[in-house]
Motif scaffolding. Structure first.
Motif, short mmCIF file in Angstrom:
data_model
loop_
_atom_site.label_atom_id
_atom_site.label_comp_id
_atom_site.label_asym_id
_atom_site.label_seq_id
_atom_site.Cartn_x
_atom_site.Cartn_y
_atom_site.Cartn_z
N HIS A 56 45.32 2.53 -10.16
CA HIS A 56 46.31 3.19 -9.31
C HIS A 56 47.04 4.28 -10.10
O HIS A 56 47.65 4.01 -11.14
N CYS A 78 43.19 5.29 -7.18
CA CYS A 78 44.07 5.05 -6.03
C CYS A 78 45.28 5.99 -6.10
O CYS A 78 45.78 6.30 -7.18
N THR A 99 46.33 4.26 -0.59
CA THR A 99 46.57 2.83 -0.34
C THR A 99 47.72 2.54 0.60
O THR A 99 48.00 1.37 0.87
N ASP A 146 44.13 -2.34 6.09
CA ASP A 146 45.15 -2.91 5.21
C ASP A 146 45.62 -4.24 5.80
O ASP A 146 45.97 -4.32 6.98
N GLN A 181 41.79 -4.03 2.50
CA GLN A 181 42.67 -4.01 1.34
C GLN A 181 43.71 -5.12 1.49
O GLN A 181 44.26 -5.32 2.58
N TYR A 183 46.99 -6.20 -0.93
CA TYR A 183 47.74 -6.02 -2.18
C TYR A 183 49.04 -6.82 -2.14
O TYR A 183 49.87 -6.62 -1.25
N GLN A 245 42.90 -2.80 -8.35
CA GLN A 245 43.72 -1.58 -8.36
C GLN A 245 44.87 -1.64 -9.37
O GLN A 245 45.99 -1.23 -9.06
#
Length: 377
Positions: A56, A78, A99, A146, A181, A183, A245
């Motif tokens: 990232h 990212c 992201t 996401d 994704q 996170y 990431q």
């Protein structure tokens, strides 16, 4: 360095022995030996775990650092925002994942321009309206769904929501669904590997359920991306992600050091320091340095000195331009002393600096721009 006379003058320092001590302060100083060791270590961990590495850039915001990460084996980069992606793309980075979801037709058009211009551009989406905006932008765009894995900031809220977004993507031929994704930013600074592992396990269960829902409606899930510096070991152990990431591992900061301690996830060197100079030493209890609120982030823990003899000296902010450093008991402090500070939180600290000063040992090797500075749109 047009328009910055002090930067133009500093270029004359490059390559000179001892030039690190002549860098004008406050300055974001990057230790190349430490950076290279960090990049190699994370690339090796990813390879050993069978995971793709997509670092990232929100931590460093620099195309130069991104290129070094790609050279070390990363599959792409990212970016948190479109403006960050645009800045790095203009500097030659052509494999980017954004992201954060976006909203509005204007932003969708910006994403479409990036998709047209870059070799590999991808972006996340978490709402059917966002899908419609991207589809209407008139360019083939690669997208990932996401998924909220417990943070509550962005992401589809559950399997049904993931399925709805997947169906919307599949209705538009210009959109290609790559995967998902997940996170967990709130896991990254949890103290203790066991605590982080437990939190990651819960979050990966949510992500697994979303993946199943997407596949059930005919969606393809080739890429499962997420993770960070603080959770790499737990991310790898769960076996859900195909891509990680991490960002802060390249530079590191106090917040990660305090949380990770001696855990393997914390075995990275401090590579980025904010160099400061003692500009006043008249007070008997403390000295004043030239690094304050404009040079260091204020969220997270306070910066700590790394310069030998000053490691135990407490720092606090002393205004926009200044910091207060308590006089260490066993070491004299004088006007003109140079102090390296470990930032509390690296990402917003870098956002306060227009250049990075690259050093190896005591030699300044280069001055590079932070292209993504202020790129929050």
């Amino acid at each position: 360095m047009a328009g910055r006379p002090h930067l133009a003058a500093a270029e004359a320092l490059i390559g000179r022995p001892g030039s690190r001590q002549a860098i004008p302060t406050p300055a974001a100083v990057l230790d190349l030996d430490a950076l290279e060791a960090n990049l190699a270590r994370m690339a090796g961990r990813a390879r050993a775990a069978g995971l793709d590495l997509r670092p990232h850039a929100k931590s460093h915001k620099s195309s130069w650092v991104a290129k070094r990460q790609l050279e070390a084996g990363a599959v792409g980069i990212c970016c948190a925002k479109l403006a960050e992606a645009e800045a790095l793309a203009a500097a030659g980075i052509d494999t980017i994942l954004v992201t954060s979801p976006i909203a509005g037709a204007a932003n969708a058009e910006r994403a479409a321009r990036l998709a047209r211009d870059l070799a590999d551009f991808r972006i996340v989406v978490d709402h059917v309206d966002g899908v419609g905006e991207l589809a209407a932008a008139g360019a083939p765009i690669q997208v990932l769904i996401d998924v909220d894995v417990g943070l509550g900031r962005t992401g589809v809220a559950g399997p049904d929501h993931a399925a709805d977004v997947a169906r919307a993507i599949l209705r538009h031929p210009d959109l290609r669904l790559l995967g998902v994704q997940g996170y967990g930013g709130h896991w990254q600074h949890m103290a203790g590997a066991d605590a982080r592992a437990g939190a990651v396990a819960d979050g990966m269960a949510r992500l697994t359920n979303a993946i199943a829902a997407v596949r059930e409606v005919g969606g393809t899930v080739e890429v499962v991306t997420g993770g960070g510096t603080g959770t790499f070991e737990a991310d790898a152990a769960q076996g859900v992600l195909t891509e990680v990431q991490p960002g802060s591992y390249a530079f590191m900061d106090r917040e990660y050091r305090d949380a990770l301690g001696a855990d393997p996830d914390g075995a990275f060197r401090q590579a980025l320091f904010v160099a400061a100079t003692v500009i006043s030493a008249n007070h008997p209890q403390w000295v004043t340095v030239d690094a304050g609120l404009k040079a260091l982030s204020t969220d997270g823990p306070l910066p700590v000195p790394a310069t030998p003899g000053f490691e135990t000296a407490a720092f606090r902010f002393f205004g926009d331009e200044h910091g207060l450093l308590m006089r260490p008991q066993a070491h004299a402090a004088h006007r003109g002393d140079r102090i390296d500070l470990v930032p509390g939180h690296i990402d917003p600290t870098i956002d306060r600096h227009e250049v990075l000063w690259l050093v190896r040992g005591d030699v300044l090797e280069a001055i590079i721009p932070v292209e993504g500075r202020g790129a929050s749109q």
